[in-house]
Design an enzyme around this catalytic site. Structure first.
Site, short mmCIF file in Angstrom:
data_model
loop_
_atom_site.label_atom_id
_atom_site.label_comp_id
_atom_site.label_asym_id
_atom_site.label_seq_id
_atom_site.Cartn_x
_atom_site.Cartn_y
_atom_site.Cartn_z
N LEU A 15 0.77 -1.14 -0.12
CA LEU A 15 0.09 -0.03 -0.05
C LEU A 15 0.76 1.27 0.04
CD1 LEU A 15 -2.70 -1.12 2.58
CD2 LEU A 15 -2.88 -1.53 0.18
N HIS A 19 -3.27 4.36 -2.55
CA HIS A 19 -4.32 3.49 -1.56
C HIS A 19 -4.79 4.35 -0.48
CE1 HIS A 19 -1.62 0.22 -3.35
NE2 HIS A 19 -2.88 -0.26 -3.86
#
Ligand code: PAF
Length: 263
Positions: A15, A19
């Site tokens: 991530l 994100h």
């Protein structure tokens, strides 16, 4: 859960801030925030980076906790594709162009896993990033065609200070390649400035973008396309909402980016 809205951010992990933006939107707009992390084997072709794709489970879990995610779904490959699995989703017309041309089967894998995840999580809203523009168009079409009771929200691309779109695959780039990766967004900005000055011929725009990109010594163009933003069909002349999209290999790493323009 009754009467509460469920928001869902499907991801493949590793991530980054792109994100995080989706997760923050999900957190602030929904009562329950769900994130999935699953590196989906069916969207990688033979010889692609499935095995090498960055996996950072501990960091990802910590970030999700920090961002207030209520449920983190980490299915295994066996959970998603048990032995004998044989049902796939194809979105005709949208899956074979642009990235689909050099990645046959990719969008069949994406549509299949997203359909499964939506059926499992049953969210009211699912969040996707605009960097994967073709993916978002295809998922919206799938949801519409299959009457799935979910709203798809697509949020703008998050960029580093130098304009490079954030991507988990940027981790593959060495210092020189990371610097060369700036040509993708620079070429999109060039396209935008040509359009602002009145250029409407896709061929002229693509030619100028190509010339700029090839100044980067390790850049190999997969495609540069000017397409209708909804149908993804090539346009003969810019009008309405168009997508200028490209995929470029920098060294061994395939990067994508796009901008939407409204004439
Ligand atoms: O965009 C991604 O990270 C993936 O394609 C998705 C939507 C999580 C499906 O595997």
């Amino acid at each position: 859960m009754k009467g509460k809205t469920i928001g869902f951010v499907p991801t493949m992990g590793a991530l980054h801030e792109g994100h995080a933006r989706l997760i923050r939107a999900c957190r602030s707009e929904c009562d329950i925030a769900v994130v999935s992390i699953f590196v989906n084997p069916t969207q990688f072709g033979p010889g692609e980076d499935y095995a090498a794709y960055p996996r950072a489970r501990k960091n990802d879990a910590a970030l999700c906790a920090k961002l207030g995610v209520d449920f983190l779904f980490f299915p295994s490959v066996r959970d998603m594709y048990p032995p004998g699995f044989s049902t796939y989703v194809t979105v005709e017309g949208l899956q074979d162009c642009l990235c689909g041309e050099s990645r046959p089967g990719h969008f069949r894998g994406v549509a299949t896993v997203v359909a499964k995840l939506l059926y499992i999580v049953m969210p009211d809203i699912a969040y996707f990033g605009r960097k994967d523009a073709q993916q978002s168009v295809l998922i919206k079409k799938m949801v519409q065609d299959l009457n799935m009771p979910v709203t798809i929200k697509v949020l703008s691309t998050v960029r580093a200070a130098d304009g490079v779109a954030l991507s988990s695959r940027n981790a593959y780039l060495n210092e020189s390649q990371r610097s060369q990766a700036r040509v993708l967004y620079a070429s999109l900005r060039l396209a935008k400035s040509m359009i602002d000055r009145g250029e409407r011929r896709p061929a002229a725009i693509v030619k100028a973008m190509r010339k700029l990109i090839l100044l980067a010594p390790e850049a190999r163009i997969d495609y540069i396309a000017v397409v209708d933003a909804l149908t993804l069909e090539q346009v003969a002349r810019l009008r309405g909402k168009c997508l200028i999209a490209l995929a470029v290999r920098v060294g061994g790493t395939r990067l994508i980016d796009n901008i939407e323009v409204k004439i």
